[in-house]
Structures are given as structure tokens and as C-alpha cells.
Design a protein around this motif. Structure first.
Motif, short mmCIF file in Angstrom:
data_model
loop_
_atom_site.label_atom_id
_atom_site.label_comp_id
_atom_site.label_asym_id
_atom_site.label_seq_id
_atom_site.Cartn_x
_atom_site.Cartn_y
_atom_site.Cartn_z
N PHE A 120 1.39 -0.89 -18.20
CA PHE A 120 0.59 -2.07 -17.85
C PHE A 120 0.26 -2.12 -16.36
O PHE A 120 -0.55 -2.90 -15.92
CB PHE A 120 1.34 -3.35 -18.23
N PHE A 121 0.98 -1.31 -15.59
CA PHE A 121 0.80 -1.39 -14.14
C PHE A 121 0.08 -0.17 -13.56
O PHE A 121 0.15 0.07 -12.37
CB PHE A 121 2.16 -1.61 -13.46
N LYS A 122 -0.59 0.57 -14.45
CA LYS A 122 -1.33 1.75 -13.96
C LYS A 122 -2.48 1.31 -13.07
O LYS A 122 -3.14 0.31 -13.35
CB LYS A 122 -1.90 2.52 -15.16
N GLY A 123 -2.71 2.09 -12.02
CA GLY A 123 -3.91 1.86 -11.19
C GLY A 123 -3.83 0.59 -10.36
O GLY A 123 -4.85 -0.02 -10.06
N MET A 124 -2.61 0.16 -10.00
CA MET A 124 -2.50 -1.10 -9.27
C MET A 124 -2.58 -0.94 -7.76
O MET A 124 -2.85 -1.91 -7.05
CB MET A 124 -1.18 -1.77 -9.67
N SER A 125 -2.34 0.29 -7.25
CA SER A 125 -2.22 0.45 -5.79
C SER A 125 -3.52 0.11 -5.07
O SER A 125 -3.50 -0.55 -4.04
CB SER A 125 -1.81 1.87 -5.46
N PHE A 126 -4.63 0.50 -5.64
CA PHE A 126 -5.90 0.25 -4.96
C PHE A 126 -6.25 -1.25 -4.92
O PHE A 126 -6.50 -1.80 -3.85
CB PHE A 126 -6.99 1.08 -5.62
N PRO A 127 -6.20 -1.94 -6.09
CA PRO A 127 -6.48 -3.38 -6.04
C PRO A 127 -5.53 -4.15 -5.13
O PRO A 127 -5.91 -5.16 -4.55
CB PRO A 127 -6.31 -3.84 -7.48
N ILE A 128 -4.31 -3.66 -4.95
CA ILE A 128 -3.38 -4.43 -4.14
C ILE A 128 -3.81 -4.41 -2.67
O ILE A 128 -3.70 -5.42 -1.96
CB ILE A 128 -1.93 -3.95 -4.34
N VAL A 129 -4.38 -3.33 -2.23
CA VAL A 129 -4.90 -3.27 -0.87
C VAL A 129 -6.14 -4.17 -0.75
O VAL A 129 -6.28 -4.96 0.18
CB VAL A 129 -5.27 -1.82 -0.47
N SER A 130 -7.03 -4.06 -1.74
CA SER A 130 -8.27 -4.83 -1.62
C SER A 130 -8.02 -6.33 -1.74
O SER A 130 -8.59 -7.13 -1.01
CB SER A 130 -9.30 -4.36 -2.62
N ILE A 131 -7.10 -6.73 -2.66
CA ILE A 131 -6.87 -8.18 -2.83
C ILE A 131 -6.26 -8.74 -1.54
O ILE A 131 -6.52 -9.88 -1.17
CB ILE A 131 -5.97 -8.50 -4.04
N ALA A 132 -5.48 -7.92 -0.85
CA ALA A 132 -4.89 -8.37 0.41
C ALA A 132 -5.99 -8.76 1.38
O ALA A 132 -5.99 -9.86 1.93
CB ALA A 132 -4.03 -7.24 1.00
N VAL A 133 -6.98 -7.90 1.53
CA VAL A 133 -8.07 -8.18 2.46
C VAL A 133 -8.88 -9.39 1.97
O VAL A 133 -9.13 -10.34 2.70
CB VAL A 133 -9.02 -6.94 2.54
#
Ligand SMILES: C[N+](C)(C)CCCC[C@H](N)C(=O)O
Length: 288
Positions: free
Chosen positions: A55-68
Motif C-alpha cells: 500500500f505504500f509503494k511509490g510514496m517517496s516522491f509525493p512526500i517531497v512534493s506534498i512538503a513543498v
């Protein structure tokens, strides 16, 4: 310009995202694969084959973008309210701003965050729509190998403007609906909190959750159009513009097209935004 709102927005956005990511995975799988019978079936199969980690695949990229993006949204919102009403975050409970001011500040935050979000969102949608199974030896590699490769390929083929494909639809989606987001949140908090007091954690959770749902429900029609415009660079189907996309989608698929993904978006919106608002309020409160 007070900076803590930006930091609180960043952390709270990331926390909300982690909680919402499993819903997002299910949504993307349901939208792009035909092997699942529905939400529950997709959850069960994902869990069986890949365990909770699936369920947590591919989360690293959105986590950076949501931060910004969340930091821009909450930072701009709060500073716009400060400019409009001359009250800081701490003073606002005693002197609540009018809903018109909340709406204007929310729209300003929404407008500016849309521009930061546009390239990230484009890349996310392009990657989410790559439905080929994982590369087998001998089979052609997928068009994009990952977010960085995707960004670089779009940049090479279309220049910096290519990264902003669909940005206009995204701005139209987010400007009013983030105004609605903050008005719903403030209104619900106000309904269940005695004057001058801080809302309880339970109130913040529920108000944040419903703010997310209201905002996503109103945003879904333009969300569909936005995603289609973002994919248009790849697919044969080219739209002459936003209106052309609206008209041809309705002609081919009927009005129901505007509500695609509404149920799962709303199910995701509640926990994500409950946690986002709770951690945002908590962080600002504890920094005094
Ligand atoms: C305005 N619109 C509804 C499109 C987005 C609202 C964003 C709120 C939150 N970051 C979330 O991902 O739910």
C-alpha cells in the motif's frame, strides 16, 4: 512574515499523506487495472500478495512534493489572513476573521500552491498511468523509468513549459476549492467551540476531515479534466483547450464523467485532512 506556518504546513502535509497513501494506491490500481472487483477486493489482493508494504509503494516522491505544496498552501493562507485582518494565528481564536476573508486567503493559498504543484502532479499522473507490469527481461522498458527520468524526458521533448501541461486546469480546480476548504474548516470549528476557546482535538479532526471531503467533492469535475489534459501530451487525443476537453469528454461519456473517483477521493480525504489540520494546529500551538 511568520515562517512557522510554512513549517507546520510542511510537516502536517507529510503526516496526512502517509495516512492517505494506501487509499491513493487503491484508487490508482482501480482506475488503471481490470483485475479487481472493487475497493475491498483490491485491498485484500494487495495485502495478500504484497503485505502492508504494497500500500505504500511509490510514496517517496509525493512526500517531497506534498512538503513543498502544503507548506506554500498553509503559509500563504495564514500570511494572507494576517495581511487582511492584521491578526496572527494565535489571535484569531479571540478575534475570528470573517468567512469572506477566510475564503479570499484560502483562494490565494490555493492559487499559489497550484503552480508549485503543477509539475509534481503532472509527473505523478504520468507515472500512475503507466500500467505495464514491471519490466520483464526482454520486454521493452516502460516510457518513464521513475520521477526524475519522467521530468527529464518531458523537459527534453517540450521544454520547461511542457512541465506545466494542465496547470491552468489545476489552478481552476484548486483556487476556489481551497477557499471552500478553509471556510468549511473554520465554520465547523466555530459551530462546536464556545466563543474565544480553542477547538478540541476531536473537533479539529472532524472539521478537517469534512473540509477535505467538501473540497474534493467540489474539485472532482475539474480534477477529471485536469488529468485528461495532463495525459494529452502522450496520447493521440489532443485537446484544443480546456473547453474542448470538457465538451468532448461529456459528449463521449455523459455527465457521469465528472464524478469519476469521487467515492475513493472522499474516503481518502477524511483521514488525510483530519490529520493534516490536527498536526498543523498542534504544531502552531506548541510553538506558542
Ligand atoms: C483542492 N483539492 C481538493 C483538489 C485538494 C485539497 C488538498 C488537501 C490535501 N492536501 C489532500 O490531498 O487532500
Amino acid at each position: 512574515m511568520p515562517a512557522e506556518e510554512f513549517v507546520a504546513g510542511w510537516i502536517s502535509g507529510a503526516l496526512g499523506l502517509v495516512l492517505g497513501h494506501p487509499f491513493d494506491t487503491v484508487k490508482v490500481r482501480l482506475q488503471t487495472q481490470t483485475t479487481y472487483q472493487g475497493i475491498i477486493d483490491c485491498m485484500v489482493k494487495t495485502y495478500r500478495h504484497e503485505s502492508l508494504l504494497g500500500f505504500f509503494k511509490g510514496m517517496s516522491f509525493p512526500i517531497v512534493s506534498i512538503a513543498v505544496v502544503n507548506s506554500v498552501l498553509f503559509g500563504v493562507y495564514s500570511n494572507a489572513l494576517l495581511a487582511l485582518t492584521a491578526t496572527s494565528h494565535q489571535e484569531r481564536r479571540a478575534q475570528p476573521p470573517s468567512y469572506t476573508h477566510v475564503f479570499i486567503a484560502g483562494c490565494t493559498g490555493g492559487f499559489l500552491q497550484a503552480y508549485c504543484l503543477a509539475p509534481f502532479d503532472l509527473i505523478k499522473v504520468r507515472l500512475q498511468n503507466q500500467t505495464e507490469p514491471r519490466a520483464q527481461p526482454g520486454s521493452p522498458p516502460p516510457r518513464y523509468r521513475g520521477p526524475v527520468h519522467c521530468a527529464a524526458s518531458i523537459f527534453q521533448a517540450e521544454g520547461p513549459r511542457g512541465l506545466f501541461r494542465g496547470a491552468w486546469a489545476l489552478t481552476l480546480r484548486d483556487t476556489p476549492t481551497l477557499g471552500i476548504y478553509f471556510v468549511t474548516y473554520e465554520w465547523l470549528c466555530h459551530q462546536s467551540t464556545p466563543d474565544g476557546q480553542n477547538p478540541s482535538s476531536a473537533t479539529v479532526l472532524v472539521a478537517g476531515g469534512f473540509a477535505g471531503i467538501t473540497s474534493w467533492v467540489t474539485a472532482t469535475p475539474l480534477d477529471v479534466i485536469k488529468s485528461r489534459m495532463q495525459m494529452a501530451g502522450l496520447e493521440q487525443r489532443a485537446y484544443r483547450g480546456l473547453l474542448d476537453c470538457v465538451v468532448s469528454s461529456v459528449r463521449q461519456e455523459g455527465l457521469g464523467v465528472f464524478f469519476r473517483g469521487l467515492t475513493i477521493n472522499s474516503a481518502r480525504a477524511f483521514p488525510v485532512n483530519a490529520v493534516t489540520f490536527l498536526s498543523y494546529e498542534y504544531l502552531l500551538h506548541s510553538w506558542g
